[in-house]
Design a protein around this motif. Sequence first.
Motif, mmCIF file in Angstrom:
data_model
loop_
_atom_site.group_PDB
_atom_site.id
_atom_site.type_symbol
_atom_site.label_atom_id
_atom_site.label_comp_id
_atom_site.label_asym_id
_atom_site.label_seq_id
_atom_site.Cartn_x
_atom_site.Cartn_y
_atom_site.Cartn_z
ATOM 1 N N GLY A 81 43.270 -16.830 -33.066
ATOM 2 C CA GLY A 81 43.451 -15.707 -32.060
ATOM 3 C C GLY A 81 41.841 -15.481 -31.704
ATOM 4 O O GLY A 81 40.817 -16.256 -32.363
ATOM 5 N N SER A 82 41.677 -14.279 -31.337
ATOM 6 C CA SER A 82 40.172 -13.898 -30.997
ATOM 7 C C SER A 82 40.300 -12.294 -31.420
ATOM 8 O O SER A 82 40.892 -11.561 -31.398
ATOM 9 C CB SER A 82 39.918 -13.734 -29.237
ATOM 10 O OG SER A 82 38.827 -13.032 -29.153
ATOM 11 N N ILE A 83 39.005 -12.282 -31.983
ATOM 12 C CA ILE A 83 38.852 -10.892 -32.824
ATOM 13 C C ILE A 83 38.355 -9.634 -31.736
ATOM 14 O O ILE A 83 38.341 -8.460 -31.857
ATOM 15 C CB ILE A 83 37.524 -10.975 -33.757
ATOM 16 C CG1 ILE A 83 36.374 -11.640 -33.151
ATOM 17 C CG2 ILE A 83 37.955 -11.790 -34.931
ATOM 18 C CD1 ILE A 83 35.131 -10.579 -33.595
ATOM 19 N N SER A 84 38.225 -10.152 -30.121
ATOM 20 C CA SER A 84 38.055 -9.207 -29.393
ATOM 21 C C SER A 84 38.593 -9.978 -28.065
ATOM 22 O O SER A 84 38.002 -10.548 -27.598
ATOM 23 C CB SER A 84 36.617 -8.870 -29.117
ATOM 24 O OG SER A 84 36.364 -8.246 -27.980
ATOM 25 N N ALA A 85 39.704 -9.231 -27.687
ATOM 26 C CA ALA A 85 40.335 -9.913 -26.446
ATOM 27 C C ALA A 85 39.468 -8.964 -25.273
ATOM 28 O O ALA A 85 39.327 -10.171 -24.199
ATOM 29 C CB ALA A 85 41.790 -9.313 -26.166
ATOM 30 N N GLU A 86 39.355 -7.829 -25.273
ATOM 31 C CA GLU A 86 38.565 -7.403 -23.967
ATOM 32 C C GLU A 86 37.622 -6.307 -24.406
ATOM 33 O O GLU A 86 36.821 -5.820 -23.571
ATOM 34 C CB GLU A 86 39.842 -6.701 -23.357
ATOM 35 C CG GLU A 86 40.607 -5.564 -23.652
ATOM 36 C CD GLU A 86 41.716 -4.898 -22.908
ATOM 37 O OE1 GLU A 86 41.914 -5.398 -22.004
ATOM 38 O OE2 GLU A 86 42.092 -3.932 -23.351
ATOM 39 N N PHE A 105 42.843 -7.692 -30.566
ATOM 40 C CA PHE A 105 43.107 -9.209 -30.687
ATOM 41 C C PHE A 105 43.716 -9.814 -29.764
ATOM 42 O O PHE A 105 44.579 -9.567 -29.037
ATOM 43 C CB PHE A 105 43.933 -9.430 -32.080
ATOM 44 C CG PHE A 105 43.168 -8.773 -33.258
ATOM 45 C CD1 PHE A 105 42.178 -9.251 -33.514
ATOM 46 C CD2 PHE A 105 43.668 -7.821 -34.223
ATOM 47 C CE1 PHE A 105 41.319 -8.725 -34.650
ATOM 48 C CE2 PHE A 105 43.187 -7.281 -35.173
ATOM 49 C CZ PHE A 105 41.725 -7.942 -35.465
ATOM 50 N N SER A 106 43.359 -11.065 -29.243
ATOM 51 C CA SER A 106 44.304 -11.744 -28.697
ATOM 52 C C SER A 106 44.870 -12.895 -29.663
ATOM 53 O O SER A 106 44.071 -13.418 -30.367
ATOM 54 C CB SER A 106 43.321 -12.948 -27.631
ATOM 55 O OG SER A 106 43.229 -12.453 -26.322
ATOM 56 N N GLU A 162 39.692 -5.117 -43.790
ATOM 57 C CA GLU A 162 38.683 -6.174 -43.518
ATOM 58 C C GLU A 162 38.030 -6.891 -44.701
ATOM 59 O O GLU A 162 37.874 -6.295 -45.730
ATOM 60 C CB GLU A 162 37.488 -5.428 -42.640
ATOM 61 C CG GLU A 162 37.922 -5.027 -41.415
ATOM 62 C CD GLU A 162 36.779 -4.319 -40.448
ATOM 63 O OE1 GLU A 162 35.539 -4.472 -40.927
ATOM 64 O OE2 GLU A 162 37.081 -3.221 -39.921
ATOM 65 N N PRO A 163 37.731 -8.061 -44.563
ATOM 66 C CA PRO A 163 37.797 -8.978 -43.435
ATOM 67 C C PRO A 163 39.302 -9.464 -43.352
ATOM 68 O O PRO A 163 39.353 -10.431 -42.469
ATOM 69 C CB PRO A 163 36.951 -10.038 -43.948
ATOM 70 C CG PRO A 163 37.151 -10.100 -45.191
ATOM 71 C CD PRO A 163 37.079 -8.536 -45.806
ATOM 72 N N TRP A 164 40.169 -9.222 -43.970
ATOM 73 C CA TRP A 164 41.661 -9.663 -44.119
ATOM 74 C C TRP A 164 42.110 -10.000 -42.640
ATOM 75 O O TRP A 164 42.437 -10.891 -42.242
ATOM 76 C CB TRP A 164 42.644 -9.084 -44.800
ATOM 77 C CG TRP A 164 44.017 -9.162 -44.860
ATOM 78 C CD1 TRP A 164 44.763 -10.395 -45.796
ATOM 79 C CD2 TRP A 164 45.136 -8.970 -43.800
ATOM 80 N NE1 TRP A 164 45.838 -10.551 -45.174
ATOM 81 C CE2 TRP A 164 46.083 -9.585 -44.347
ATOM 82 C CE3 TRP A 164 45.045 -7.878 -43.015
ATOM 83 C CZ2 TRP A 164 47.347 -9.294 -43.464
ATOM 84 C CZ3 TRP A 164 46.249 -7.244 -42.314
ATOM 85 C CH2 TRP A 164 47.516 -8.243 -42.375
ATOM 86 N N VAL A 165 42.064 -8.789 -41.697
ATOM 87 C CA VAL A 165 42.481 -8.622 -40.623
ATOM 88 C C VAL A 165 41.937 -9.828 -39.513
ATOM 89 O O VAL A 165 42.557 -10.441 -38.786
ATOM 90 C CB VAL A 165 42.694 -7.232 -39.918
ATOM 91 C CG1 VAL A 165 41.231 -6.865 -39.565
ATOM 92 C CG2 VAL A 165 43.466 -7.151 -38.729
ATOM 93 N N TYR A 166 40.626 -9.894 -39.841
ATOM 94 C CA TYR A 166 39.976 -11.026 -38.967
ATOM 95 C C TYR A 166 40.257 -12.338 -39.497
ATOM 96 O O TYR A 166 40.692 -13.256 -38.622
ATOM 97 C CB TYR A 166 38.456 -10.793 -39.185
ATOM 98 C CG TYR A 166 37.736 -9.912 -38.647
ATOM 99 C CD1 TYR A 166 38.139 -9.298 -37.221
ATOM 100 C CD2 TYR A 166 36.939 -8.690 -39.314
ATOM 101 C CE1 TYR A 166 37.659 -8.131 -36.755
ATOM 102 C CE2 TYR A 166 36.675 -7.716 -38.718
ATOM 103 C CZ TYR A 166 37.082 -7.016 -37.405
ATOM 104 O OH TYR A 166 36.278 -6.221 -36.862
ATOM 105 N N GLU A 167 40.323 -12.464 -40.818
ATOM 106 C CA GLU A 167 40.902 -14.006 -41.446
ATOM 107 C C GLU A 167 42.437 -14.163 -40.947
ATOM 108 O O GLU A 167 42.617 -15.447 -40.356
ATOM 109 C CB GLU A 167 40.967 -13.751 -42.871
ATOM 110 C CG GLU A 167 39.520 -13.816 -43.586
ATOM 111 C CD GLU A 167 39.463 -13.493 -45.095
ATOM 112 O OE1 GLU A 167 40.566 -13.057 -45.602
ATOM 113 O OE2 GLU A 167 38.451 -13.248 -45.762
#
Lengths: 513, 513
Positions: free
Chosen positions: B450-455, B385-386, B438-443
């Motif tokens: 934030g971003s669900i994919s930093a890199e 995450f970002s 999931e999906p809690w962590v994305y929420e």
Amino acid sequence: MAVSPWTPPLQSQQWRSYSASAPVPARDPSFAQLTSDDVRFFQGVLGLGGVVTDDDLLAVANTDWMNKYHGKSKLLLRPRTTEQVSRVLAHCHERRLAVVPQGGNSGLVGGSVPLFDEVILNLGAMDRIVSFDEVSGILVCEAGCILEKVDAYLAERGFVFPLDLGAKGSCQIGGNISTNAGGLRLLRYGSLHGNVLGLEVVLADGTVVDTLKTLRKDNTGYDVKQLFVGGEGTLGVVTQAAILTPPKARAVNVALLACASFQDALTAFRLAKQELGEVLSAFEFFDRTCLDLVLKHHSAIRDPLPPEEDGAPPYPFYLLVETAGSNQEHDSAKWDAFLEAASAGEVVQNGTIAQDAGQAAGLWAIREGITESLAKNGVVYKYDFSLPVTDLYRLVEDTQQRIGPLGVAVGYGHLGDGNLHLNVSAPAYSDALRARLEPWVYEWTAQHRGSISAEHGLGQMKPHALRYSKADSAIELMASLKRLLDPRGILNPYKVLPDEADKRDATSKKQQT
Amino acid sequence: MAVSPWTPPLQSQQWRSYSASAPVPARDPSFAQLTSDDVRFFQGVLGLGGVVTDDDLLAVANTDWMNKYHGKSKLLLRPRTTEQVSRVLAHCHERRLAVVPQGGNSGLVGGSVPLFDEVILNLGAMDRIVSFDEVSGILVCEAGCILEKVDAYLAERGFVFPLDLGAKGSCQIGGNISTNAGGLRLLRYGSLHGNVLGLEVVLADGTVVDTLKTLRKDNTGYDVKQLFVGGEGTLGVVTQAAILTPPKARAVNVALLACASFQDALTAFRLAKQELGEVLSAFEFFDRTCLDLVLKHHSAIRDPLPPEEDGAPPYPFYLLVETAGSNQEHDSAKWDAFLEAASAGEVVQNGTIAQDAGQAAGLWAIREGITESLAKNGVVYKYDFSLPVTDLYRLVEDTQQRIGPLGVAVGYGHLGDGNLHLNVSAPAYSDALRARLEPWVYEWTAQHRGSISAEHGLGQMKPHALRYSKADSAIELMASLKRLLDPRGILNPYKVLPDEADKRDATSKKQQT
């Protein structure tokens, strides 16, 4: 060395004859004519204050600062919100009304003025700073913010905008991004493709695309915002931006150095990279003719580096070198090492280091005064090339040889980025001179694997020359992106794409027959 | 502190159960089946050596290094030239054969392995360094060059690649660019969007798009190459790249520091930016649980910072700080100032500075050993995450609270970039644990902007979660770019785009009924 900052000489007449040499344009008949219903619609969206039909105001907005390009728009719109931009564009798309997005109108290639009756969409009233995070240095602001004001806002908080250029007093962030402006700090902070973290953009049909992330890293699919960085307003209208800003340097040092040859200037650049290392923030150059022009047209500026012996010839090349670091003591030591190395081999013949911020500004004023001095000196043919640094100045010499007594070729620019501003000064425009210059100068650049536009962009000046610099495959991909994002071609028409320029010529020829 | 460098544990079985929880995929019936005529065609283009049908070799190419994702491709192609890539793709496009571009296959989201019978197009045989300019530092190389080898090549010439990551011994430049890899040097050198100057890319229909300029600045139209930086091989296949490489630092210093709280770690970051300034090149963090896992699974590594008093609890947070500068004396002085400021307020409790390159490598080995230690410890749910740095570690704490005894949440990553690698370690996969995550962590991430994919990218793992991180308008623009550049959808299907994932699900459901 007290000199006033550079400001664009508005409405100078010196450029008019030059623009006449561009292909005779004709209006694309597929675009609708503006009606009073359209104006009423825009008044409903923007209020009376946001809809300008006053002739004097339109005259300014129809003309670039060099007075080189002249449009005939009858309507200037000044939205205050993204939603207003969206509603305006949706209407223009529906009605097939052509639109020119406009920021500070300080460009050099006619990108921000109409050719015909395109509606001018000026973003200047959208000038809010939306947020600034003092931990991360991430700024969010509206497109119409003026660069100098944003930089001053950041300076109060210990940060700098990662971009600086001569027109900072009038250019706007949206325009900077749309032209991928380069300028004086690129050597240190890199391009806007790296520093713009997110954008809010309105597409031609009014769709608002939101990629306004305030995160340094975000790998969630295609980085679509990049298309609008350097898109020159032909793919969408930038309305907000998130930008990564670096901390303001505690120690800034500026020197002007004189070299006996361009080869010595290149050696000095190598030594600067070696000894100044990570604090090097600008490495600019100009030739003696540039300095002579500045001295001629700025009575307050005197030669900062007269020859040490009376009667000796002046130095042919000058370097403006800047460092920005976090520790003055360390940076001074690095400067000592650099200057010692540069003096040892007589790489540098003479030099002066600014002792305070005022002197530093004075040295920068010489470099930034070149553009205005050239404009005051006659007509100017302006080119902006990226070239391998070793070939950089040879183009100026070859140009002078080619044009002979028809004009004076001068060279200056961002040596650290391999960016040459080749300018040809002449008393008046002549077909003979232009024919000597073009397309020869583009061919020369192509042969040396250079770029016909390092930073100015294409606008309405250079789409015809694009094929000297870009492969057909890339141009075709550009054209298909344009068709995808702006299928009716209403956004900044006749610009950037060669087929847009071809269309303009074809229409022109058709109408002429 | 002698530790061996991290290498991916190939073919470990620990991940299999996790992948089973992804939506049950089904092959898109619009794609053709491979025939013996196809194989003969490819043999004609690539020669027998470039066409691999051996089961053992296919098994490796069908599986990612974590053994988490498993394809069923029957054909692996290894082109040696761009023209071969073009002819292969033109054929696949014509025949509607799906294709997976593959580099070092070291990704974490299943982006470089097939789901079904997609043809694998491995770029590893295109590993030439085409040119390097020692004046400008601009490198041109083929996509299959391995990062570590390129970096070694550059080091001999006094430069470094502007990217470094744990998988450098196997990852390839084309894959790095296609995933917009971030890694350990981003804080200093910025993202590949700034450092990649040009690309050669082959589109789905075999068209070769050449933007391979070796110039620092080039504003000649849309920067189309940016679409392929982070395009994850779904828009085109990168075959060559021009990259700006910075000079190798003469002075590199690495320290491991211990903090009593995450708040102190943030304060240390602020002090580092202030005192280390322009030489700061990495600011990594990990929590104590990470260190415990490294100590457990790497017998050669000992706790570098045991508590100063016997019986005292270990420190909860660790920082790996690196500087890269041009002058050791100046950098040492900056470190003294930083450590003095950090110690004064007990911001840092304990620390060790590497005295030579071997010790520095030892400290880095702890940081880079975390991934492998987690893999050895059981099953792992990996997130990337970002987040705004102030919220960064709270997600780890909230995750632990939410999952209770079902697993252990650990946090590490690139604090300087706001990039958290949240990992949940558990003895075995469980529906209960996944449902808690999931999906809690994305929420949670979406709520904190934030971003669900930093890199790591999206690959086949995260298209479903994209909407937590990206506005619909941006996703729609992504989808229209995909349709434009790959109208038959043959390039790396079922990945990146949510509608590709939806299609996969829909096909799956249809086939199930």
